[in-house]
Design an enzyme around this catalytic site. Structure first.
Site, PDB file in Angstrom:
ATOM      1  N   HIS A  72      22.575 -12.072 -24.461  1.00 31.00           N
ATOM      2  CA  HIS A  72      22.103 -13.280 -23.784  1.00 31.00           C
ATOM      3  C   HIS A  72      20.726 -13.645 -24.312  1.00 31.00           C
ATOM      4  CE1 HIS A  72      24.794 -13.198 -19.915  1.00 31.00           C
ATOM      5  NE2 HIS A  72      25.486 -13.147 -21.036  1.00 31.00           N
ATOM      6  N   TYR A 198      19.435 -17.206 -11.658  1.00 35.69           N
ATOM      7  CA  TYR A 198      18.584 -16.766 -10.554  1.00 35.69           C
ATOM      8  C   TYR A 198      18.272 -18.007  -9.716  1.00 35.69           C
ATOM      9  CZ  TYR A 198      17.587 -12.244 -12.802  1.00 35.69           C
ATOM     10  OH  TYR A 198      17.676 -10.991 -13.354  1.00 35.69           O
ATOM     11  N   PRO A 289      15.736  -4.759  -7.869  1.00 40.09           N
ATOM     12  CA  PRO A 289      16.531  -5.065  -9.062  1.00 40.09           C
ATOM     13  C   PRO A 289      16.346  -6.464  -9.622  1.00 40.09           C
ATOM     14  CG  PRO A 289      17.902  -5.126  -7.091  1.00 40.09           C
ATOM     15  CD  PRO A 289      16.559  -4.627  -6.658  1.00 40.09           C
ATOM     16  N   LYS A 293      14.859  -4.014 -14.204  1.00 40.72           N
ATOM     17  CA  LYS A 293      13.986  -3.022 -14.814  1.00 40.72           C
ATOM     18  C   LYS A 293      14.380  -1.570 -14.552  1.00 40.72           C
ATOM     19  CE  LYS A 293      11.438  -5.489 -17.157  1.00 40.72           C
ATOM     20  NZ  LYS A 293      12.710  -5.980 -17.667  1.00 40.72           N
ATOM     21  N   TYR A 378      10.793  -9.672 -19.143  1.00 38.16           N
ATOM     22  CA  TYR A 378      12.213  -9.510 -18.841  1.00 38.16           C
ATOM     23  C   TYR A 378      12.954  -8.878 -20.021  1.00 38.16           C
ATOM     24  CZ  TYR A 378      16.701 -10.649 -16.613  1.00 38.16           C
ATOM     25  OH  TYR A 378      17.929 -10.561 -16.009  1.00 38.16           O
TER      26      TYR A 378
END
Length: 383
Positions: A72, A198, A289, A293, A378
């Site tokens: 991704h 998200y 979560p 990480k 990220y």
């Protein structure tokens, strides 16, 4: 038995550490309180940082990952009537890979079996002894026989509830419990999105993730004491459709195969070393979560520790002496990022807080500097 390193816990952290040490000719024995089948089936993380993927490839356990993993370039950030793509690859030249923790575990188990290294599953009454001098670990194996393993080093990869952390006196602990939880759902349905979504929503956070081209993973913000029995499949799909919905997009639904309520907390303990005992992964720290990480931070711990222990066995203790301090710098960076993502995306206060969250989301998707900061954290800092 006698070995160089006893590793307590056979999740990805323990398995990877044993594999890394084995490549350097260092012997280890693995102890796990659960069965091998239970460990292999645990539904956990699914996003691998660029550095994690590179490491798995470099140490010979990336063949299936390269075939089945889904690369991704970034993620989608969303709030009502808005969905924006944050392009990690375009911003920083790194991506993430969707590949479930269950699959990483299977790959590492297969590598361990091929190497013929000893592992004891269903180990009961695991107890650490004399960790500041000549450490040994006692346990009861699956047949009921009492056993003892003497070692130079013990490494606790046994999670929050394992015995390793309890063997370190005078721990300093930092902890935050968040006033919400996630209702996590696995469904046999193809993802309705190319990359993770998200979503901030007045009703609470929602997330659309995936495990494969045929299996989707979803999360809904709920109360920490939520009664999962009150969440029928229809109610779950209705809530997901409302919180994830934008014009011109449809959420595909299908059979739900697993649902659970996941508490949200941050936890960090120091030191991560006491004498000849070292902690790695969830034994030393837990992150919510939201920032993907947890697994990656455990991989970073064991990568650092494997290098340090290898040097120590060859006569140089500089890296093992610095292990706790070095590891904790990354731990706190990832803890901050996970807190930031969590705080930005979950309803947890009044409407004033909501407007601050929306302002932060707009800033993140319109500022290259802000988007780059998200992408760097990220996709993962270099190992």
């Amino acid at each position: 038995m006698r070995t160089q390193v006893v590793i307590i816990g056979a999740g990805p952290a323990g398995l990877l550490l044993s594999h890394l040490l084995g490549l350097e000719g260092i012997d280890s024995v693995l102890l796990e309180r659960q069965t091998a089948e239970y460990v292999q089936a645990r539904i956990r993380a699914g996003i691998l940082e660029a550095g994690t993927v590179e490491l798995l490839r470099d140490v010979g356990v990336g063949a299936r990952l390269d075939v089945e993993g889904m690369e991704h370039r970034g993620i989608h950030l969303q709030w009502p009537e808005n969905r924006h793509h944050v392009d990690f690859a375009g911003l920083i030249g790194r991506s993430v890979t969707v590949y479930g923790q269950t699959e990483v575990t299977k790959d590492l188990m297969a590598a361990r079996e091929k190497a013929g290294r000893p592992a004891y599953y269903s180990a009961a009454d695991v107890t650490l002894h004399d960790v500041t001098d000549r450490p040994y670990v006692t346990f009861v194996d699956s047949s009921g026989a009492a056993r003892r393993v003497d070692a130079d080093v013990v490494v606790g990869c046994d999670g929050f509830h394992g015995p390793s952390r309890a063997a370190i006196p005078d721990l300093q602990v930092w902890e935050r419990t968040y006033p919400f939880a996630w209702l996590g759902v696995l469904a046999d349905v193809a993802p309705s999105t190319d990359e993770l979504i998200y979503a901030w929503h007045p009703d609470g956070f929602a997330m659309h993730s995936m495990r494969s081209p045929r299996v989707s993973r979803f999360y809904l913000q709920v109360a920490p004491d939520e009664n999962i029995a009150e969440w029928s499949d229809d109610r779950i799909w209705t809530a997901l459709s409302a919180r994830l919905g934008v014009a011109g997009w449809t959420l595909e639904t299908g059979p739900i195969t697993e649902k659970s309520v996941l508490p949200m907390r941050s936890f960090v303990t120091t030191p991560m070393r006491h004498g000849n005992l070292y902690l790695a992964g969830d034994a030393a720290h837990i992150v919510p979560p939201t920032g993907a990480k947890g697994l990656n931070l455990a991989v970073a711990d064991v990568a650092l520790l494997a290098t340090a222990l290898t040097a120590s066995f060859r006569g140089n203790d500089e890296l093992v002496s610095a292990y706790s301090e070095t590891a904790l710098r990354r731990v706190w960076r990832c803890t901050h990022f996970s807190w930031w993502m969590t705080s930005m995306l979950h309803r947890h206060g009044d409407d004033f807080d909501a407007q601050l969250q929306l302002s932060q989301l707009r800033r993140t998707v319109t500022s290259k500097a802000a988007a780059t900061e998200l992408a760097e954290n990220y996709a993962g800092l270099p190992l």
